[in-house]
Design a protein around this motif. Structure first.
Motif, PDB file in Angstrom:
ATOM      1  N   PRO A 207       0.808  -1.235  -0.055  1.00  0.00           N
ATOM      2  CA  PRO A 207       0.030  -0.006   0.196  1.00  0.00           C
ATOM      3  C   PRO A 207       0.707   1.327   0.028  1.00  0.00           C
ATOM      4  O   PRO A 207       0.619   2.223  -0.649  1.00  0.00           O
ATOM      5  N   ARG A 212      -0.867   4.582   0.139  1.00  0.00           N
ATOM      6  CA  ARG A 212      -1.845   4.106   0.903  1.00  0.00           C
ATOM      7  C   ARG A 212      -1.646   3.880   2.231  1.00  0.00           C
ATOM      8  O   ARG A 212      -1.046   2.912   2.501  1.00  0.00           O
ATOM      9  N   ALA A 220      -4.472  -1.323   6.008  1.00  0.00           N
ATOM     10  CA  ALA A 220      -3.962  -0.687   4.899  1.00  0.00           C
ATOM     11  C   ALA A 220      -4.050  -1.539   3.629  1.00  0.00           C
ATOM     12  O   ALA A 220      -4.374  -1.035   2.452  1.00  0.00           O
ATOM     13  N   GLY A 223      -7.515  -1.727   2.245  1.00  0.00           N
ATOM     14  CA  GLY A 223      -7.790  -0.516   1.342  1.00  0.00           C
ATOM     15  C   GLY A 223      -7.404  -0.481   0.319  1.00  0.00           C
ATOM     16  O   GLY A 223      -7.823   0.113  -0.923  1.00  0.00           O
ATOM     17  N   PHE A 224      -5.928  -0.724   0.023  1.00  0.00           N
ATOM     18  CA  PHE A 224      -5.278  -0.979  -1.069  1.00  0.00           C
ATOM     19  C   PHE A 224      -6.121  -1.995  -2.303  1.00  0.00           C
ATOM     20  O   PHE A 224      -6.159  -1.526  -3.366  1.00  0.00           O
ATOM     21  N   ALA A 227      -8.963  -0.445  -3.703  1.00  0.00           N
ATOM     22  CA  ALA A 227      -8.537   0.716  -4.758  1.00  0.00           C
ATOM     23  C   ALA A 227      -7.861   0.176  -6.030  1.00  0.00           C
ATOM     24  O   ALA A 227      -7.652   0.954  -6.810  1.00  0.00           O
TER      25      ALA A 227
END
Length: 320
Positions: A207, A212, A220, A223-224, A227
């Protein structure tokens, strides 16, 4: 390793790994002083390198090394801790590169931040080629090496298309980035979170390369992963695996840990040999030599990174 004091804190596994992958240390306790120290290859304070010249009457091969540290920390003298200054005894000159970090890129609003350390890796190879005459180097015998994130940088330079810009007003930028070989330690071969999670269920690396941050590493990474579609063009641009193909130079990858069965958590997910095995699968398919060494692995090919680099770079016929 007789004659060399080992760094404190090394485990037995680490000692065995360093020896097996070419880190059999030099005879002296202190590394030799660089022939040229802190040579600037760009305007940023971090764009500097050390150069050690091997003794030879003719132009020598050279290895360009990138330290590890997630592109967030680290130092150039890791080249000695990995035993690669021993290549000087083999007639191979050595360069170790400092480069702009993720933090530098973020302060400059560079997106993605990994762009800067990877572009610096390519620029440093071009710079070394530009100094070939002055430093007594053979331009056709340039290899790259690195550890962890630095290994990813080395593979990205080795596998991607040539970044030379023949029309540039900058003579360094006109130089080729193509190399004769790559020998790396604990390399990540892709920054694609989807691939990484499919291969390594406990993976959390990557990330930060795309800006990120926040929360724990697992959060993290999630979330990466969410995305990924948005980031996919950059992920592909900066992942070595995406560039691997026919005509690439030979590669040697060394890892410290064993591979656990598919689907199981890996002991060191950031540096799992699964990364190397997946790269080998792609390069094998296009008949590019790729050796992957790790505890419990096949154990074929060269015994160490040093042996591989020496064999390829000092071969009678210069690498193409």
């Amino acid at each position: 390793m007789a004659g060399r004091t080992l760094p404190t804190g090394l485990t037995a596994l680490a000692v065995a790994y360093i020896a097996a992958t070419g880190g059999a240390a030099r005879a002296a306790d202190k590394p030799p002083a660089p022939t040229h120290a802190d040579v600037k290859y760009g305007p940023h304070p971090r764009q500097v390198l050390h150069f050690w010249k091997a003794k030879a009457d003719a132009p020598t091969p050279v290895v360009v090394f990138f330290h590890g540290g997630s592109w967030m920390k680290g130092d150039r003298m890791e080249v000695d801790r990995r035993g690669l200054l021993a290549l000087l005894d083999d007639g191979v000159s050595v360069v170790s590169v400092e480069y702009r970090l993720i933090s530098d890129a973020r302060r400059a609003d560079v997106e993605p931040p990994v762009q800067w350390p990877l572009e610096d890796a390519a620029r440093s190879v071009q710079f070394v080629r530009s100094r070939a005459k002055d430093w007594g180097l053979d331009r056709s015998r340039v290899g790259v090496s690195g550890v962890s994130a630095g290994a990813c940088s080395a593979l990205w330079v080795a596998l991607r298309d040539d970044l030379a810009d023949p029309a540039s007003a900058d003579p360094v930028a006109r130089e080729s980035t193509r190399v004769a070989c790559a020998a790396v330690f604990d390399a990540q071969t892709t920054l694609d979170p989807q691939l990484t999670r499919a291969w390594i269920p406990n993976a959390t690396y990557g990330p930060h390369a795309f800006g990120r941050f926040g929360g724990d590493p697992k959060g993290a990474f999630e979330g990466f992963l969410k995305a990924r579609d948005e980031l996919l063009p950059a992920i592909k641009r900066y992942s070595p695996l995406e560039w691997a193909g026919a005509g690439d130079p030979p590669v040697f990858c060394a890892y410290a840990t064993r591979i656990r069965p598919a689907g199981e958590a890996q002991r060191d997910p950031t540096h799992s040999p699964v990364f190397g095995v997946k790269l080998k699968e792609k390069l094998d398919a296009v008949k590019v030599p790729c050796e992957v060494r790790y505890p419990g692995g096949p154990g074929t090919g060269h015994a160490s990174a040093r042996d591989f680099l020496k064999a390829v770079l000092t071969a009678t016929a210069a690498p193409k």
